[in-house]
Enzyme design. Sequence first.
Site, PDB file in Angstrom:
ATOM      1  N   GLY A  11     -13.433 -44.573  33.589  1.00  0.00           N
ATOM      2  CA  GLY A  11     -13.768 -44.482  32.161  1.00  0.00           C
ATOM      3  C   GLY A  11     -13.314 -43.173  31.560  1.00  0.00           C
ATOM      4  CE1 TYR A 153     -25.786 -46.623  29.031  1.00  0.00           C
ATOM      5  CE2 TYR A 153     -27.870 -45.507  28.565  1.00  0.00           C
ATOM      6  CZ  TYR A 153     -26.512 -45.449  28.838  1.00  0.00           C
ATOM      7  OH  TYR A 153     -25.873 -44.223  28.937  1.00  0.00           O
TER       8      TYR A 153
HETATM    9  P1  NDP Z   1     -17.468 -43.704  25.755  1.00  0.00           P
HETATM   10  O1  NDP Z   1     -17.840 -45.041  25.222  1.00  0.00           O
HETATM   11  O2  NDP Z   1     -17.009 -42.642  24.821  1.00  0.00           O
HETATM   12  O3  NDP Z   1     -16.344 -43.863  26.900  1.00  0.00           O
HETATM   13  C1  NDP Z   1     -16.523 -44.804  27.922  1.00  0.00           C
HETATM   14  C2  NDP Z   1     -15.279 -44.829  28.789  1.00  0.00           C
HETATM   15  O4  NDP Z   1     -15.484 -45.805  29.830  1.00  0.00           O
HETATM   16  C3  NDP Z   1     -14.032 -45.268  28.034  1.00  0.00           C
HETATM   17  O5  NDP Z   1     -12.908 -44.637  28.592  1.00  0.00           O
HETATM   18  C4  NDP Z   1     -13.987 -46.767  28.291  1.00  0.00           C
HETATM   19  O6  NDP Z   1     -12.676 -47.274  28.086  1.00  0.00           O
HETATM   20  C5  NDP Z   1     -14.435 -46.784  29.757  1.00  0.00           C
HETATM   21  N1  NDP Z   1     -14.978 -48.066  30.223  1.00  0.00           N
HETATM   22  C6  NDP Z   1     -15.979 -48.793  29.697  1.00  0.00           C
HETATM   23  N2  NDP Z   1     -16.160 -49.910  30.401  1.00  0.00           N
HETATM   24  C7  NDP Z   1     -15.268 -49.891  31.423  1.00  0.00           C
HETATM   25  C8  NDP Z   1     -14.949 -50.780  32.482  1.00  0.00           C
HETATM   26  N3  NDP Z   1     -15.614 -51.924  32.667  1.00  0.00           N
HETATM   27  N4  NDP Z   1     -13.955 -50.441  33.336  1.00  0.00           N
HETATM   28  C9  NDP Z   1     -13.269 -49.269  33.179  1.00  0.00           C
HETATM   29  N5  NDP Z   1     -13.534 -48.399  32.186  1.00  0.00           N
HETATM   30  C10 NDP Z   1     -14.508 -48.711  31.313  1.00  0.00           C
HETATM   31  O7  NDP Z   1     -18.739 -43.237  26.590  1.00  0.00           O
HETATM   32  P2  NDP Z   1     -19.274 -41.764  26.958  1.00  0.00           P
HETATM   33  O8  NDP Z   1     -18.156 -40.866  27.238  1.00  0.00           O
HETATM   34  O9  NDP Z   1     -20.280 -41.389  25.958  1.00  0.00           O
HETATM   35  O10 NDP Z   1     -20.070 -42.110  28.283  1.00  0.00           O
HETATM   36  C11 NDP Z   1     -19.638 -41.702  29.578  1.00  0.00           C
HETATM   37  C12 NDP Z   1     -20.811 -41.776  30.528  1.00  0.00           C
HETATM   38  O11 NDP Z   1     -21.867 -40.938  30.064  1.00  0.00           O
HETATM   39  C13 NDP Z   1     -21.433 -43.177  30.673  1.00  0.00           C
HETATM   40  O12 NDP Z   1     -21.822 -43.368  32.010  1.00  0.00           O
HETATM   41  C14 NDP Z   1     -22.647 -43.114  29.782  1.00  0.00           C
HETATM   42  O13 NDP Z   1     -23.637 -44.034  30.161  1.00  0.00           O
HETATM   43  C15 NDP Z   1     -23.075 -41.676  30.024  1.00  0.00           C
HETATM   44  N6  NDP Z   1     -23.948 -41.166  28.983  1.00  0.00           N
HETATM   45  C16 NDP Z   1     -23.486 -40.976  27.707  1.00  0.00           C
HETATM   46  C17 NDP Z   1     -24.350 -40.518  26.739  1.00  0.00           C
HETATM   47  C18 NDP Z   1     -23.925 -40.274  25.323  1.00  0.00           C
HETATM   48  O14 NDP Z   1     -24.806 -39.942  24.508  1.00  0.00           O
HETATM   49  N7  NDP Z   1     -22.646 -40.375  24.997  1.00  0.00           N
HETATM   50  C19 NDP Z   1     -25.759 -40.232  27.048  1.00  0.00           C
HETATM   51  C20 NDP Z   1     -26.119 -40.463  28.411  1.00  0.00           C
HETATM   52  C21 NDP Z   1     -25.239 -40.906  29.336  1.00  0.00           C
HETATM   53  P3  NDP Z   1     -12.420 -48.854  27.796  1.00  0.00           P
HETATM   54  O15 NDP Z   1     -13.461 -49.277  26.816  1.00  0.00           O
HETATM   55  O16 NDP Z   1     -11.021 -48.908  27.287  1.00  0.00           O
HETATM   56  O17 NDP Z   1     -12.568 -49.523  29.124  1.00  0.00           O
END
Ligand code: NDP
Length: 243
Positions: A11, A153
């Site tokens: 991701g 979630y």
């Molecule tokens: P974003 O939505 O900004 O980015 C998520 C990333 O994961 C993207 O690159 C997306 O690309 C990729 N992704 C999603 N689903 C898949 C999949 N099935 N296979 C491969 N890649 C995938 O999220 P954040 O950066 O905010 O979140 C990152 C982490 O931090 C997560 O684990 C989230 O739960 C955690 N987190 C975030 C918080 C926040 O407030 N932002 C708070 C607490 C935790 P694509 O969609 O193209 O696959």
Amino acid sequence: MKPQKTILITGASRGIGRAIAFRFAREGYRLVLCARGEEALAETRARLLDAGADCLAVPADVGDPDGCRRLFEACISSFGPPGLLVNNAAVSHIGLLQDMSDGQWDSLMHTNLYSLFYCCRLAIPPMVRAGWGRILNISSVWGAAGASCETAYSASKGAVNAFTRALAKELAPSGIQVNALACGVIDTDMNRFLTEEERTALTGEIPAGRMGQPEEAAEMAYRLLTAPSYLTGQIVTLDGGWQ
Ligand code: NDP
């Protein structure tokens, strides 16, 4: 054992995963990144190459075991097995639990939880052979506290925390460290659904008075992944004093 300088980040096309990639690029690590969306992933790779990084980008769905297999095969054929693995990819789902479909539940669990199983089981054997490895799972404060309208979630992140603690015990004798970084609200696309009013109300609840930045989460990830190996099985919270 000598630290291996290949890091695989799931991701990583945007948000926290991308910020972690840039943080490790600064230290000269070889990067293997994945996401489903090819365009954003290619753009991130291009920016990292411009910054002088050695970077492989593999479009893959980490909720699919075959996607994970292809990701690791690509990593191994270009750079060898990863010494460091960051399980970062996740999706959120906002809504009443009673309205959630089987498909929505399954899809979220595959991305947020099953992906850790799929990626770790591929990453661990070479780490065991090397006698060294670092795994960091990106979790959330909701994994411990639980959030209304985010039951799936929250359940997935609670499971990520238990997975982290259990796997750390299993792998400590092999010199492999497993920790989780539980983030509060970080300013990424994941929170773009919030209205201006909701953002203001939310930041009003956070003692630090603001959302965290992806670069702050990346700095914390870097420190955890380079911490003494005696630090293992920990869920470290980064939330501006919120929860
Ligand atoms: P974003 O939505 O900004 O980015 C998520 C990333 O994961 C993207 O690159 C997306 O690309 C990729 N992704 C999603 N689903 C898949 C999949 N099935 N296979 C491969 N890649 C995938 O999220 P954040 O950066 O905010 O979140 C990152 C982490 O931090 C997560 O684990 C989230 O739960 C955690 N987190 C975030 C918080 C926040 O407030 N932002 C708070 C607490 C935790 P694509 O969609 O193209 O696959």
